[in-house]
Design a protein around this motif. Structure first.
Motif, short mmCIF file in Angstrom:
data_model
loop_
_atom_site.label_atom_id
_atom_site.label_comp_id
_atom_site.label_asym_id
_atom_site.label_seq_id
_atom_site.Cartn_x
_atom_site.Cartn_y
_atom_site.Cartn_z
N LEU A 175 0.85 -1.21 -0.10
CA LEU A 175 0.04 0.12 0.06
C LEU A 175 0.91 1.16 0.03
N GLY A 176 2.01 1.20 0.75
CA GLY A 176 2.95 2.44 1.00
C GLY A 176 3.64 2.41 -0.68
N GLU A 177 4.11 1.34 -1.13
CA GLU A 177 5.04 1.69 -2.16
C GLU A 177 4.57 1.53 -3.42
N GLU A 178 3.07 0.90 -3.77
CA GLU A 178 2.61 0.90 -5.12
C GLU A 178 1.59 1.90 -5.34
N ILE A 179 1.35 2.83 -4.54
CA ILE A 179 0.41 3.72 -4.58
C ILE A 179 1.17 5.05 -4.33
N ASP A 180 0.92 5.99 -5.58
CA ASP A 180 1.50 7.45 -5.61
C ASP A 180 0.78 8.38 -4.67
N TRP A 181 0.74 8.00 -3.12
CA TRP A 181 -0.07 9.07 -2.34
C TRP A 181 0.01 10.45 -2.63
N ILE A 182 1.37 10.79 -2.75
CA ILE A 182 1.84 12.35 -2.75
C ILE A 182 0.94 12.80 -3.75
N GLY A 183 1.17 12.22 -4.99
CA GLY A 183 0.56 12.50 -6.18
C GLY A 183 -0.95 12.58 -6.31
N ALA A 184 -1.59 11.53 -5.69
CA ALA A 184 -2.77 11.59 -5.72
C ALA A 184 -3.29 12.78 -4.72
N LEU A 185 -2.58 12.87 -3.60
CA LEU A 185 -3.26 13.90 -2.73
C LEU A 185 -3.17 15.48 -3.25
N MET A 186 -2.04 15.66 -4.07
CA MET A 186 -1.71 16.75 -4.78
C MET A 186 -2.80 17.21 -5.85
N ILE A 187 -3.38 16.44 -6.56
CA ILE A 187 -3.99 16.66 -7.80
C ILE A 187 -5.35 16.47 -7.12
N SER A 188 -5.58 15.63 -6.33
CA SER A 188 -7.09 15.64 -5.70
C SER A 188 -7.60 16.89 -4.92
N ALA A 189 -6.52 17.51 -4.20
CA ALA A 189 -6.84 18.93 -3.48
C ALA A 189 -6.72 19.96 -4.53
N ALA A 190 -5.86 19.97 -5.56
CA ALA A 190 -6.13 20.91 -6.71
C ALA A 190 -7.20 20.97 -7.22
N LEU A 191 -7.68 19.75 -7.59
CA LEU A 191 -9.07 19.81 -8.46
C LEU A 191 -10.45 20.30 -7.62
N ALA A 192 -10.40 19.99 -6.30
CA ALA A 192 -11.23 20.10 -5.29
C ALA A 192 -11.22 21.58 -4.90
N MET A 193 -10.15 22.32 -5.05
CA MET A 193 -10.07 23.69 -4.82
C MET A 193 -10.58 24.47 -6.00
N LEU A 194 -10.22 24.18 -7.29
CA LEU A 194 -10.53 24.68 -8.46
C LEU A 194 -11.89 24.62 -8.94
N SER A 195 -12.54 23.23 -8.21
CA SER A 195 -14.15 23.17 -8.60
C SER A 195 -14.87 23.84 -7.61
N TYR A 196 -14.30 24.02 -6.32
CA TYR A 196 -15.11 24.90 -5.61
C TYR A 196 -14.98 26.47 -5.90
N ILE A 197 -13.99 26.91 -6.33
CA ILE A 197 -14.06 28.20 -6.88
C ILE A 197 -14.82 28.48 -7.92
N LEU A 198 -14.81 27.46 -8.81
CA LEU A 198 -15.97 27.43 -10.00
C LEU A 198 -17.35 27.78 -9.64
N ALA A 199 -17.58 26.89 -8.58
CA ALA A 199 -18.95 26.76 -7.95
C ALA A 199 -19.35 28.05 -7.36
N ILE A 200 -18.33 28.72 -6.64
CA ILE A 200 -18.74 29.94 -5.80
C ILE A 200 -18.88 30.80 -6.78
N VAL A 201 -17.82 31.10 -7.88
CA VAL A 201 -18.33 32.08 -8.87
C VAL A 201 -19.11 32.00 -9.67
N SER A 202 -19.61 30.97 -9.89
CA SER A 202 -20.75 30.64 -10.84
C SER A 202 -21.95 31.32 -10.44
#
Length: 538
Positions: free
Chosen positions: A254-281
């Motif tokens: 679980l620790g070696e075969e999953i790119d946890w850092i990359g997954a957390l980076m992209i998930s957090a970025a997408l969540a923030m961008l989508s939230y901003i879009l929802a607010i601005v809309s």
């Protein structure tokens, strides 16, 4: 998407399943390229050379298809319910204008932001176990949504429903890849999974309108919980143990075969961008809020950091969530961007088409649901035809033709007169709308998953589903922003009156025409001469 019972029973008689062995000797190869730098359409793992196919019982074949198809069907069913029930939900739960679309968008947001991570988890834990956990959580969240007493409760439970859906969607793709021999059987399985969306959505529109007008919209969620519970029990009992089976799961893997850092980076970025879009809309001036500016800045920094992290991981031969080298292939890039744009347009056309029916033509939820239902027929037919023909006809021709047909849908709605008859504009618009999205579904799955090694098929499903789910959320948010800004600038004094609303809706449809035009041009450029896909591998 699931097909009707009769076609599934008829077609499944010829479907072959195979048990693909998983062992520690499976090598995680990087994607190889040919002399021209293109990524080949077929990537095999080290022990896939001589895995003989074996016929299984017809009933077991139908069960496998049904289990994965119902996942997308139930999700789409709730989306259909929400489309027609949203005005009633807003009244009953007193949702403010700023968050009225959140019950629709939040599920796609959380689903899209977690798909890459859940895809990686499915590759390590096993697709069958991941699917069962996701199905169980979908049952609980659907029940919780029906029991919600406030708008905040509904939005929170819909957010958790998105995470549950991400567990199911990526594992469903992996189950198909693991169970079916490449060729006609796998093509039909993907088409069945795709077909569940128009079927589920259409039933959601019809039953959602009926329930909202009678015993209440909450029963849409209760029905979803019942269906999920039945499929969960069926899957526990009948889904083959060998499907999606992996070697022993350990904390080290679980620790070696999953790119946890990359997954957390992209998930957090997408969540923030989508939230901003929802607010601005809801109010474009919200972009000037200091807190939103900080979130937008952090999201952009995380996206840049993610690209750098992918380069580092790939260079060192370590697990990379989405290797940067994949984007060098224009076919892969084109199909991902197409899925993003087309699914965003499809979702927005359905939602704003419903607004025209209910807010402009003043129809009831039931009447609107019935008028939106032609999408069921064309959605089913599109998936059946693509599943049957994708290995015979060039994939670029299939994609371009389906996009040309769906391009006409927002165009008709942009030209509509407020009191136009249903048959003149609305009927053909709703009939044509799903063809592009559903026709693209099967082709996209076959193209994208073929670019990943067998060991990362769950992740491949995550890439595709992330693109479509984020596209749904972003497409609806940006279209809402366009409509709201035009309505706010209308010369009409009453911004809630039909003339002001219709100006905004018309601008939204013209925007969606532009989105579909961009997707069509991208397909002509990026998918040229890709040939047929989904052929059986000997």
């Amino acid at each position: 998407m699931s097909l009707p019972t009769q076609p599934i029973s008829h077609l499944s008689a010829a479907i072959e399943l195979e048990s693909i062995p998983r062992s520690p000797s499976t090598i995680h190869h990087p994607v190889n390229t040919n002399n021209h730098g293109d990524i080949p359409l077929t990537t095999l793992n080290s022990n896939s050379q001589a895995s003989p196919s074996s016929k299984v019982a017809k009933a077991r074949t139908v069960i496998v298809i049904t289990c994965v198809a119902v996942v997308t069907g139930v999700n789409s069913f709730l989306n259909g319910v929400l489309v027609v029930a949203l005005p009633a939900i807003a009244r009953d739960l007193k949702l403010s204008v700023g968050i009225v679309l959140w019950p629709v968008t939040i599920q796609a947001l959380t689903c899209g932001c977690t798909l890459l991570l859940t895809g990686s988890i499915a590759d390590v834990v096993g697709s069958r176990h991941t699917y069962l956990v996701g199905n169980f959580l979908q049952t609980l969240t659907s029940l919780a949504c029906g029991l919600s007493k406030t708008g905040v409760q509904l939005i929170v439970f819909r957010a958790f429903a998105g995470i549950a859906a991400s567990l199911c969607l990526t594992s469903a793709v992996s189950i198909i890849n693991d169970a079916f021999v490449p060729g006609r059987g796998r093509n039909l399985a993907f088409a069945s999974m795709g077909g569940g969306q128009p079927v589920g959505f259409g039933l959601g529109l019809t039953l959602g309108g009926l329930l909202t007008s009678s015993i209440g919209w909450v029963w849409g969620f209760y029905l979803s919980a019942i269906l999920n519970g039945i499929v969960f029990a069926l899957s526990m009992w009948q889904l083959p143990e060998g499907v999606g089976k992996v070697e022993t799961v350990t904390w080290k893997r679980l620790g070696e075969e999953i790119d946890w850092i990359g997954a957390l980076m992209i998930s957090a970025a997408l969540a923030m961008l989508s939230y901003i879009l929802a607010i601005v809309s809801t109010d474009s001036s919200e972009i000037q809020d200091p807190g939103n500016i900080v979130l937008l800045t952090v999201a952009l920094v995380l996206l840049l950091a993610f690209v750098g992290w992918m380069h580092r991981q790939e260079k060192r031969g370590k697990p990379a969530l989405i290797p940067n080298s994949l984007w060098k292939d224009k076919v892969f890039t084109s199909i991902c961007l197409n899925v993003f744009l087309v699914w965003g347009s499809f979702n927005a056309v359905e939602q704003f088409g419903n607004f025209v029916l209910q807010n402009i033509q003043e129809l009831s939820a039931l009447q609107a649901g019935v008028r939106l239902s032609p999408a069921i027929v064309t959605g089913i037919l599109a998936n059946i035809l693509v599943g049957l023909l994708v290995h015979r006809i060039r994939a670029d021709w299939i994609v371009i033709l389906s996009l040309v047909l769906s391009w006409s849908s927002p165009l008709l709605l942009a030209l509509i007169k407020p009191r136009a008859t249903y048959w003149s504009f609305l009927f053909p618009a709703f009939l044509l709308n799903p063809i592009g999205a559903d026709g693209l579904f099967t082709v996209s799955n076959l193209l994208i998953t073929s670019r990943f090694p067998m060991k990362t098929q769950g992740l491949a499903g995550g890439v595709f589903q992330t693109t479509s789910q984020i596209g749904k959320s972003v497409g609806l948010a940006v279209t809402t922003l366009v409509a709201n800004d035009i309505t706010a600038g209308s010369s009409s004094k009453d911004k809630e009156a039909s003339p002001a609303l219709m100006q905004g809706y018309r601008a939204a449809f013209w925007f969606l025409v532009a989105i579909n035009s961009a997707s069509l041009c991208m397909s002509v450029w990026g998918l040229r001469r890709i040939g047929t896909v989904g052929k059986k591998q000997d």
